[in-house]
Design an enzyme around this catalytic site. Structure first.
Site: not given
Ligand code: GLC
Length: 719
Positions: A266
């Site tokens: 993430d």
């Molecule tokens: C965010 C979220 C994740 C998302 C990623 C990209 O912090 O936790 O679910 O896909 O970043 O945007």
């Protein structure tokens, strides 16, 4: 493309860049002069940014092509970029947030919606979506309830598989990952929804049995459906951040489940291991992430800045790098990027397909099938010939598209006012805001606003109150300690209901909200979630009876202070009501306001007593449960009949009931249909005390009903 030959030709730096994902802005910095701010912050060089493997963002057919051209002009290996983004509940045409899709209990609907989203995203240049998000959640305070399909492992697993099929195509279909399809990335592995206190990003602590029994099944359902990517979560699981959690990723995901797809972190989660306190620096982050078999680092640069040194010091091996890069290259090959780096990006198709009528119609149908009717004291459906309609509330005058709106726009969405005006063309429509949605808004002149709303409502033939949460009151980093309907919204409901009896209160929300203060005030109550682009039109059809309600709650609606709360609880040694000293609250009723699986209709249904095919079942056998469902009302409707099973005595305490089947039955007035559920040994297996996943002989109970709040059961024995 000979991927092995390509891999062998890559330098270590090029491999490490291939394992890095950055946002568009960093990649496209055309300033060849001094490194720009973001690049400097990340300690990046032009070499690194020109060779990254993937971009976070980059949607829009022409934009995506420009980015790809820019990249290919700079990357010495000419390896096409992967474009990934969050297509969570639609790309440009938005349907209800996933919690609403869960409420539909309609796998086909979930698949169709994801297929629509994939089609729009695909022609707009996107290759991968960071979805489905399948984190089981039992705490309504967590802001990301809206992204899940709820509190039940079985429902979440069926929805997880359906969504993967929608995005990618089913495992054996010829169009899998072809035109109008994109790769899916199941997230957030693992157990992100169990963050303590419902506080987003907080620690997750649970035993292995709970983890495997309740929290892992929906991720596995996606893996079994062939999901191409998986995202590790921000949180620790029993003290280890998921990105560094070898037990979770290397041992369970890759070892036990055989997942050989791409694992991506993430956002900056590798770097955050320093804050978690398990790494002293980014070099350690890179090592721990690689040892846990992560492949792509999203928006931090531990790999590119430290990989080479780790290799030289013998802390990691080139084999580890090669395995990660090969998984990335294979994904690009599956997506056809080596044959055509633009894939199916097409600005003409983008214009034709995004927001087309067919997609808007599906979004409206999805909103109609996701709305839950909780109460209706003969107010709904409204009379079609009403002359004056009052619309009251802070979320009625703009499109409620939902938290992950990707490329969707409020301005392209149908508000409640728009929808009612479209439907009741001859009626007079009056609007009053009545109060705010955000707690901060509430303090201002709310008494004047309420007085004005009363004035607007008092002589209306129908009153529609649109309350609950604005779309930015749920979602990531939007945990709420207080989930009850606000004081000013409560006051508004009481005041309006004091001057008009024809009131329907429609709650927009991305989580369960505590309704105990208001549920007895208004004569009709609807949960509409955040419904997406066609919400206003869908609501008009529902409130005026063009379509009937059919959805059920995918999460328990608790009272304030009860979180976490879920239906498939353990019995405990002193169940509520069993004796003086028992499970209870001394200052609140024990039951929730509404249970999992609850939802009513404009008609009524009766279920006959279920009949089991046998009182015994062998492990190779099956039991069928048959019953008839009758429409005992005066209009057509769909009942979602639910099957629950209880393993009464086992080596590990088992829930008082667990969903093991649901069936949607469409009936005209007076019509009756028989339905049959099948139970096989697979429905009885669980993670036993011995650590095996198997069924244990003994007594089982079967509950069949229209919600989880059913007490009648039939018994059989597994022998
Ligand atoms: C965010 C979220 C994740 C998302 C990623 C990209 O912090 O936790 O679910 O896909 O970043 O945007």
């Amino acid at each position: 493309m000979d991927l092995q030959k390509l891999l062998n030709s890559m330098t270590v730096d090029e491999k490490l860049s291939q394992m890095t994902q950055l946002i568009t802005g960093i990649i496209t910095d055309k300033n060849d002069g001094p490194i720009t701010g973001p690049m400097r912050k990340f300690g990046l060089t032009k070499d690194t940014t020109s060779r990254v493997g993937t971009i976070l963002g980059g949607s829009g057919a022409n934009h995506s092509k420009d980015l790809q051209n820019f990249h290919l002009s700079e990357d010495p290996n000419k390896i096409p970029l992967l474009f990934m983004t969050d297509v969570i509940h639609g790309y440009r045409t938005l349907y209800p947030v996933p919690l609403g899709i869960g409420a539909s209990f309609d796998d086909d609907l979930a698949e169709q919606c994801c297929a629509m989203a994939a089609k729009e995203a695909c022609v707009s240049g996107i290759h991968v979506t960071f979805a489905p998000m399948v984190d089981l959640v039992r705490d309504a305070r967590w802001g990301r309830c809206m992204e899940t399909t709820g509190e039940d492992p079985y429902l979440n697993s069926r929805m997880s598989a359906a969504m993967v099929r929608g995005y990618q195509g089913s495992i054996d279909s010829p169009d899998r990952l072809g035109k109008y399809k994109i790769a899916a990335c199941v997230k957030h592995f693992a157990a992100y929804g169990a963050c303590e206190g419902g506080r987003d990003y907080d620690a997750v602590e649970m035993g292995d049995h709970t983890l495997r029994q309740y929290y892992l099944p929906a991720y596995k359902a996606a893996v079994d459906e062939g999901v191409e990517l998986l995202m590790t979560s921000f949180n620790t699981v029993n003290g280890i951040p998921s990105s560094a959690n070898k037990y979770l990723v290397r041992d369970i995901l890759r070892g036990e489940w055989g997942f050989d797809g791409v694992v991506i972190s993430d956002f900056a989660a590798f770097y955050e291991m320093i804050s978690h306190g398990i790494c002293e620096n980014e070099k350690e982050c890179a090592k721990k992430a690689l040892d846990a078999t992560n492949d792509i680092e999203m928006m931090s640069t531990c790999f590119v800045k430290n990989g080479k040194q780790l290799l030289e010091e013998g802390e990691i091996t080139e084999k580890q790098l090669d395995e990660a890069v090969m998984r990335i290259l294979k994904l690009k090959e599956k997506l056809g990027l080596f044959d055509n780096p633009y894939r199916y990006a097409d600005s003409e198709e983008e214009k034709e397909i995004c927001l087309c009528k067919e997609h808007r119609d599906l979004a409206r149908i999805a909103a109609e099938k996701s709305a839950v009717l909780l109460k209706n004291d003969n107010v709904l459906p409204f009379n079609k010939n009403v002359k004056k309609i009052a619309i009251i509330g802070p979320v009625a005058d703009h499109g409620m598209i939902g938290g992950w709106f990707c490329c969707g726009k409020h301005t392209e969405a149908i508000s409640v006012i728009d929808g009612i005006r479209n439907y009741a063309k001859d009626a007079e429509i009056v609007f009053a805001r009545g109060c705010g949605a955000h707690p901060a808004e509430m303090a201002e002149n709310v008494s004047e606003m309420i007085a004005q709303a009363k004035q607007v409502a008092k002589d209306a033939d129908a009153v529609i109150m649109c309350l609950g949460e604005e779309i930015d009151m749920s979602g990531e980093a939007h945990t709420r300690a207080k989930i009850a309907v606000s004081d000013s919204q409560t006051a508004l409901i009481k005041e309006v209901c004091s001057v008009n009896k024809n009131v329907a209160v429609v709650y927009y929300c991305g989580r369960p909200i505590a309704l105990e203060k208001v549920i007895d005030v208004a004569p009709a109550t609807v949960i509409f979630w955040h419904p997406g682009t066609e919400g206003g039109n869908a609501l008009a059809n529902l409130l005026f009876g063009e379509v009937n309600f059919q959805a059920k709650l995918p999460m328990t609606f608790p009272r304030e202070g009860q979180c976490p709360y879920y239906y498939n609880r353990l019995n405990t040694g002193r169940p509520n009501g069993s004796q003086g000293y028992c499970l209870n609250y001394s200052d609140s009723p024990f039951p929730p306001v509404f249970p999992f699986g609850y939802g009513i209709s404009y008609t009524t249904f009766s279920l006959s007593e279920p009949v089991l095919s046998s009182a015994e079942m062998t492990e190779n056998g099956e039991i069928t449960i048959s019953l008839s469902v009758k429409n005992t009302g005066d209009r057509s409707g769909i009942e979602t009949v639910q099957l629950y099973v209880q393993d009464v005595t086992a080596s590990v305490a088992r829930p008082i009931k667990e969903l093991r089947g649901y069936s949607k039955v469409e009936l005209n007035p007076g019509e009756e249909k028989s339905i049959t559920f099948r139970i096989t040994i697979d429905d009885l297996k669980f993670n036993t005390l011995s650590g095996k996943y198997e069924a244990e002989k003994g007594l089982f109970r079967v509950y069949v009903g229209n919600s989880s709040a059913i007490n009648e059961y039939k018994e059989f024995r597994l022998v």
